[in-house]
Design a protein around this motif. Structure first.
Motif, PDB file in Angstrom:
ATOM      1  N   GLU A  64       0.858  -1.189   0.000  1.00 38.14           N
ATOM      2  CA  GLU A  64       0.000   0.000   0.000  1.00 38.14           C
ATOM      3  C   GLU A  64       0.895   1.240   0.000  1.00 38.14           C
ATOM      4  OE1 GLU A  64      -4.032  -1.589   2.289  1.00 38.14           O
ATOM      5  OE2 GLU A  64      -2.595  -0.376   3.406  1.00 38.14           O
ATOM      6  N   GLY A  65       1.844   1.265  -0.925  1.00 38.14           N
ATOM      7  CA  GLY A  65       2.836   2.322  -0.945  1.00 38.14           C
ATOM      8  C   GLY A  65       2.347   3.601  -1.607  1.00 38.14           C
ATOM      9  N   ALA A  66       2.906   4.712  -1.146  1.00 34.13           N
ATOM     10  CA  ALA A  66       2.655   6.020  -1.761  1.00 34.13           C
ATOM     11  C   ALA A  66       3.955   6.800  -1.707  1.00 34.13           C
ATOM     12  CB  ALA A  66       1.550   6.769  -1.030  1.00 34.13           C
ATOM     13  N   GLY A  67       4.254   7.503  -2.791  1.00 36.25           N
ATOM     14  CA  GLY A  67       5.510   8.224  -2.795  1.00 36.25           C
ATOM     15  C   GLY A  67       5.643   9.126  -4.002  1.00 36.25           C
ATOM     16  N   ILE A  68       6.891   9.459  -4.312  1.00 43.75           N
ATOM     17  CA  ILE A  68       7.214  10.399  -5.378  1.00 43.75           C
ATOM     18  C   ILE A  68       8.046   9.677  -6.429  1.00 43.75           C
ATOM     19  CG2 ILE A  68       8.330  12.588  -5.921  1.00 43.75           C
ATOM     20  CD1 ILE A  68       7.897  13.337  -2.932  1.00 43.75           C
ATOM     21  N   VAL A  69       7.648   9.817  -7.667  1.00 40.58           N
ATOM     22  CA  VAL A  69       8.374   9.164  -8.754  1.00 40.58           C
ATOM     23  C   VAL A  69       9.788   9.732  -8.838  1.00 40.58           C
ATOM     24  CG1 VAL A  69       8.489   8.778 -11.245  1.00 40.58           C
ATOM     25  CG2 VAL A  69       6.270   8.698 -10.059  1.00 40.58           C
ATOM     26  N   GLU A  70      10.761   8.832  -8.768  1.00 38.63           N
ATOM     27  CA  GLU A  70      12.172   9.217  -8.826  1.00 38.63           C
ATOM     28  C   GLU A  70      12.748   9.051 -10.228  1.00 38.63           C
ATOM     29  OE1 GLU A  70      15.865   9.936  -6.333  1.00 38.63           O
ATOM     30  OE2 GLU A  70      13.721  10.227  -6.011  1.00 38.63           O
ATOM     31  N   ALA A  71      12.353   7.969 -10.898  1.00 36.51           N
ATOM     32  CA  ALA A  71      12.859   7.690 -12.244  1.00 36.51           C
ATOM     33  C   ALA A  71      11.866   6.786 -12.953  1.00 36.51           C
ATOM     34  CB  ALA A  71      14.233   7.025 -12.176  1.00 36.51           C
ATOM     35  N   VAL A  85       2.365   9.525  -6.420  1.00 37.21           N
ATOM     36  CA  VAL A  85       1.650   8.326  -6.854  1.00 37.21           C
ATOM     37  C   VAL A  85       1.243   7.468  -5.666  1.00 37.21           C
ATOM     38  CG1 VAL A  85       2.731   8.194  -9.138  1.00 37.21           C
ATOM     39  CG2 VAL A  85       3.804   7.025  -7.197  1.00 37.21           C
ATOM     40  N   VAL A  86       0.166   6.735  -5.860  1.00 41.32           N
ATOM     41  CA  VAL A  86      -0.243   5.625  -4.993  1.00 41.32           C
ATOM     42  C   VAL A  86      -0.025   4.356  -5.791  1.00 41.32           C
ATOM     43  CG1 VAL A  86      -2.266   4.477  -3.985  1.00 41.32           C
ATOM     44  CG2 VAL A  86      -1.895   6.916  -3.598  1.00 41.32           C
ATOM     45  N   MET A  87       0.455   3.305  -5.124  1.00 40.55           N
ATOM     46  CA  MET A  87       0.675   2.027  -5.794  1.00 40.55           C
ATOM     47  C   MET A  87      -0.382   1.018  -5.376  1.00 40.55           C
ATOM     48  SD  MET A  87       4.832   1.729  -5.725  1.00 40.55           S
ATOM     49  CE  MET A  87       5.027   2.263  -4.029  1.00 40.55           C
ATOM     50  N   THR A  88      -0.806   0.212  -6.329  1.00 41.38           N
ATOM     51  CA  THR A  88      -1.846  -0.768  -6.090  1.00 41.38           C
ATOM     52  C   THR A  88      -1.378  -2.148  -6.556  1.00 41.38           C
ATOM     53  OG1 THR A  88      -4.211  -1.214  -6.390  1.00 41.38           O
ATOM     54  CG2 THR A  88      -3.024  -0.323  -8.286  1.00 41.38           C
ATOM     55  N   TYR A  89      -2.302  -3.085  -6.724  1.00 40.46           N
ATOM     56  CA  TYR A  89      -1.963  -4.446  -7.131  1.00 40.46           C
ATOM     57  C   TYR A  89      -1.405  -4.470  -8.555  1.00 40.46           C
ATOM     58  CZ  TYR A  89      -6.321  -4.362  -9.819  1.00 40.46           C
ATOM     59  OH  TYR A  89      -7.303  -4.038 -10.725  1.00 40.46           O
ATOM     60  N   MET A  90      -0.748  -5.569  -8.896  1.00 34.95           N
ATOM     61  CA  MET A  90      -0.142  -5.730 -10.204  1.00 34.95           C
ATOM     62  C   MET A  90      -0.980  -6.657 -11.077  1.00 34.95           C
ATOM     63  SD  MET A  90       2.235  -4.844 -12.185  1.00 34.95           S
ATOM     64  CE  MET A  90       3.224  -5.364 -13.572  1.00 34.95           C
ATOM     65  N   SER A  91      -1.005  -6.389 -12.370  1.00 36.87           N
ATOM     66  CA  SER A  91      -1.696  -7.247 -13.346  1.00 36.87           C
ATOM     67  C   SER A  91      -0.876  -7.265 -14.624  1.00 36.87           C
ATOM     68  CB  SER A  91      -3.111  -6.730 -13.617  1.00 36.87           C
ATOM     69  OG  SER A  91      -3.067  -5.388 -14.093  1.00 36.87           O
ATOM     70  N   CYS A  92      -1.129  -8.261 -15.471  1.00 31.30           N
ATOM     71  CA  CYS A  92      -0.284  -8.424 -16.656  1.00 31.30           C
ATOM     72  C   CYS A  92      -0.691  -7.522 -17.806  1.00 31.30           C
ATOM     73  CB  CYS A  92      -0.271  -9.889 -17.097  1.00 31.30           C
ATOM     74  SG  CYS A  92      -1.803 -10.462 -17.893  1.00 31.30           S
ATOM     75  N   GLY A  93      -1.990  -7.240 -17.938  1.00 27.39           N
ATOM     76  CA  GLY A  93      -2.462  -6.387 -19.008  1.00 27.39           C
ATOM     77  C   GLY A  93      -2.730  -7.075 -20.325  1.00 27.39           C
ATOM     78  N   ILE A 155      -0.607   5.031  -9.698  1.00 27.23           N
ATOM     79  CA  ILE A 155      -1.723   5.933  -9.993  1.00 27.23           C
ATOM     80  C   ILE A 155      -1.313   7.339  -9.576  1.00 27.23           C
ATOM     81  CG2 ILE A 155      -4.102   6.558  -9.429  1.00 27.23           C
ATOM     82  CD1 ILE A 155      -2.984   2.996  -8.982  1.00 27.23           C
ATOM     83  N   LYS A 156      -1.281   8.243 -10.521  1.00 24.00           N
ATOM     84  CA  LYS A 156      -0.944   9.625 -10.214  1.00 24.00           C
ATOM     85  C   LYS A 156      -2.053  10.243  -9.371  1.00 24.00           C
ATOM     86  CE  LYS A 156       0.299  14.000 -12.467  1.00 24.00           C
ATOM     87  NZ  LYS A 156       0.536  14.686 -13.764  1.00 24.00           N
ATOM     88  N   GLU A 164       0.801  10.333   3.037  1.00 27.28           N
ATOM     89  CA  GLU A 164       0.584   9.422   4.164  1.00 27.28           C
ATOM     90  C   GLU A 164      -0.899   9.147   4.393  1.00 27.28           C
ATOM     91  OE1 GLU A 164       1.751  13.495   6.004  1.00 27.28           O
ATOM     92  OE2 GLU A 164       2.270  12.272   4.242  1.00 27.28           O
ATOM     93  N   LEU A 165      -1.748  10.019   3.900  1.00 25.99           N
ATOM     94  CA  LEU A 165      -3.184   9.786   3.961  1.00 25.99           C
ATOM     95  C   LEU A 165      -3.627   8.870   2.829  1.00 25.99           C
ATOM     96  CD1 LEU A 165      -6.068  10.380   4.960  1.00 25.99           C
ATOM     97  CD2 LEU A 165      -6.033  12.438   3.550  1.00 25.99           C
ATOM     98  N   LEU A 166      -3.050   9.041   1.656  1.00 26.85           N
ATOM     99  CA  LEU A 166      -3.513   8.320   0.473  1.00 26.85           C
ATOM    100  C   LEU A 166      -2.994   6.888   0.382  1.00 26.85           C
ATOM    101  CD1 LEU A 166      -3.180  11.133  -2.223  1.00 26.85           C
ATOM    102  CD2 LEU A 166      -5.180  10.506  -0.852  1.00 26.85           C
ATOM    103  N   ALA A 167      -1.918   6.549   1.076  1.00 29.99           N
ATOM    104  CA  ALA A 167      -1.287   5.238   0.925  1.00 29.99           C
ATOM    105  C   ALA A 167      -2.260   4.061   1.023  1.00 29.99           C
ATOM    106  CB  ALA A 167      -0.151   5.087   1.940  1.00 29.99           C
ATOM    107  N   PRO A 168      -3.160   4.013   2.028  1.00 29.51           N
ATOM    108  CA  PRO A 168      -4.012   2.821   2.170  1.00 29.51           C
ATOM    109  C   PRO A 168      -5.029   2.620   1.054  1.00 29.51           C
ATOM    110  CG  PRO A 168      -3.910   4.061   4.230  1.00 29.51           C
ATOM    111  CD  PRO A 168      -3.333   4.929   3.166  1.00 29.51           C
ATOM    112  N   LEU A 169      -5.168   3.607   0.172  1.00 28.66           N
ATOM    113  CA  LEU A 169      -6.148   3.466  -0.903  1.00 28.66           C
ATOM    114  C   LEU A 169      -5.786   2.326  -1.852  1.00 28.66           C
ATOM    115  CD1 LEU A 169      -6.839   7.201  -1.877  1.00 28.66           C
ATOM    116  CD2 LEU A 169      -8.304   5.670  -0.546  1.00 28.66           C
TER     117      LEU A 169
END
Length: 371
Positions: A64-71, A85-93, A155-156, A164-169
């Motif tokens: 349930e990570g949230a942070g700033i895009v570094e690269a 960004v907030v990070m969510t589950y992964m899928s293949c697409g 997700i931008k 720190e508020l958005l991470a659990p989304l």
């Protein structure tokens, strides 16, 4: 160039997580390096720590990570360095369910989220001895100062709301709200009961209120969580230590709930959630259990009233659309998920897990600033 990071690693089943120095590799073409600001602690992190699901160790948890895009990799177009960004589950697409708009049911969900590696089997992490460490948990492994994610699962988000508020989304909140709004499609004027009022159950209760349900029932054995449920939208509460929840729900609803959601991961509670349904009622299952867990049901009590049982993963959410929707609902004061959160320092990860398991904290969020 590869960079040094600090990560919380589980090396033995049920063991404490230890902070270690690792090397994070360069992003592949579709990958994103995220500097982690905060990450939620979810029940699934403990499930994997305890090896109730088979996931290779040693492993960096956190999803349930949230942070700033570094690269970003050479083919990433969704985000640029500096984006929040907030990070969510992964899928293949590329499997049938991803292409049809249901990536939460990706045919490659297990290896991509629980396999400890990228889709090609490689890992972007190694320890100080040069040994590979399993990562890419939910496509992120965000119990770490930096994480390798994918352009599919970042997700931008707006910069004016604290990360720190958005991470659990990215998982728990999305799962509860999505179960109600996307999967069960709880309707205005209907009745809904959440069995378990942790982060997922309380998110579901808030979403049921957004959906217009007029009878919203919270079931839990922790009194202060039931009190919070009433503040967040529940109209009734049931403590199974004091009353039979099936009988109470039938009384509150005049025969049974239109919708129930089992959030506890306990087979006996799932039986209660099914038995509490009305004719044509639907029970959703989101509570994770040990592999091989079975439940006993009265077949006639399911067949004759045409009750339905639905498995739900990640609230069937298209996260790039759904998470911004939840943020807008929060802005409007209709989805106050911030009331579930308690912050911990990154080095308090084991304490945060303990408090989550005991029920002392609904949604722990680890903070990385100053680490």
């Amino acid at each position: 160039m590869p960079q040094q990071i600090t990560a919380a690693i589980v090396r033995t089943a049920g063991g404490a997580l230890t902070l270690e120095q690792l090397t994070l590799g360069d992003p592949q073409p579709h990958e994103v390096v995220v500097k982690i600001v905060a990450t939620g602690v979810c029940h699934t992190d403990m499930v994997i720590r305890d090896q109730l699901f088979t996931t290779p160790l040693p492993l960096v948890l956190g999803h349930e990570g949230a942070g700033i895009v570094e690269a970003v990799g050479s083919e990433v177009t969704r985000v640029v360095p500096g984006d929040h960004v907030v990070m969510t589950y992964m899928s293949c697409g590329h499997c049938d369910t991803c292409v049809s708009g249901h990536p939460a049911y990706c045919e490659n969900m297990a290896p991509l989220n629980f396999g400890g590696a990228r889709e090609d089997g490689t890992s972007g992490l190694c320890d100080c001895a040069g040994h590979s460490v399993h990562g890419h948990f939910f496509g992120q492994s965000s119990f770490s100062t930096y994480a390798l994610a994918s352009d599919r699962n970042v997700i931008k988000v707006p910069k004016d709301i604290p990360l720190e508020l958005l991470a659990p989304l990215g998982c728990g909140i999305q799962t509860g709200a999505g179960a109600v709004l996307n999967s069960l499609k709880v309707s205005a004027g209907s009745s809904f009961a959440a069995f378990g009022t942790g982060a997922v159950g309380l998110a579901a209760i808030m979403a049921a209120r957004v959906a217009g349900a007029t009878t919203i029932i919270a079931v839990d054995i922790v009194p202060n969580r039931l009190e919070l449920a009433l503040q967040l939208g529940a109209t009734h509460t049931v403590n199974p230590k004091l009353a039979n929840p099936v009988e109470a729900i039938r009384e509150f609803t005049g025969g049974g709930a239109n919708f129930t959601l089992e959030c506890s991961g306990r087979p006996e509670v799932l039986r209660q959630a099914v038995d509490s349904l009305s004719i044509f009622g639907t029970c959703g299952i989101v509570g994770a259990t040990k592999i091989g867990t079975e439940v006993s049901l009265n077949i006639n009590d399911v067949m004759i009233p045409s009750r339905r049982i639905m498995g739900i993963v990640q609230g069937d959410a298209l996260s790039h659309r759904f998470i911004p929707t939840l943020i807008e609902l929060y802005r409007q004061g209709r989805f106050p998920f911030d009331r579930l959160i308690k912050q911990y320092r990154f080095d308090q990860v084991n304490e945060a897990m303990k408090d989550s398991e005991s029920g002392a904290t609904i949604k722990p969020v680890l903070m990385f600033e100053g680490q």
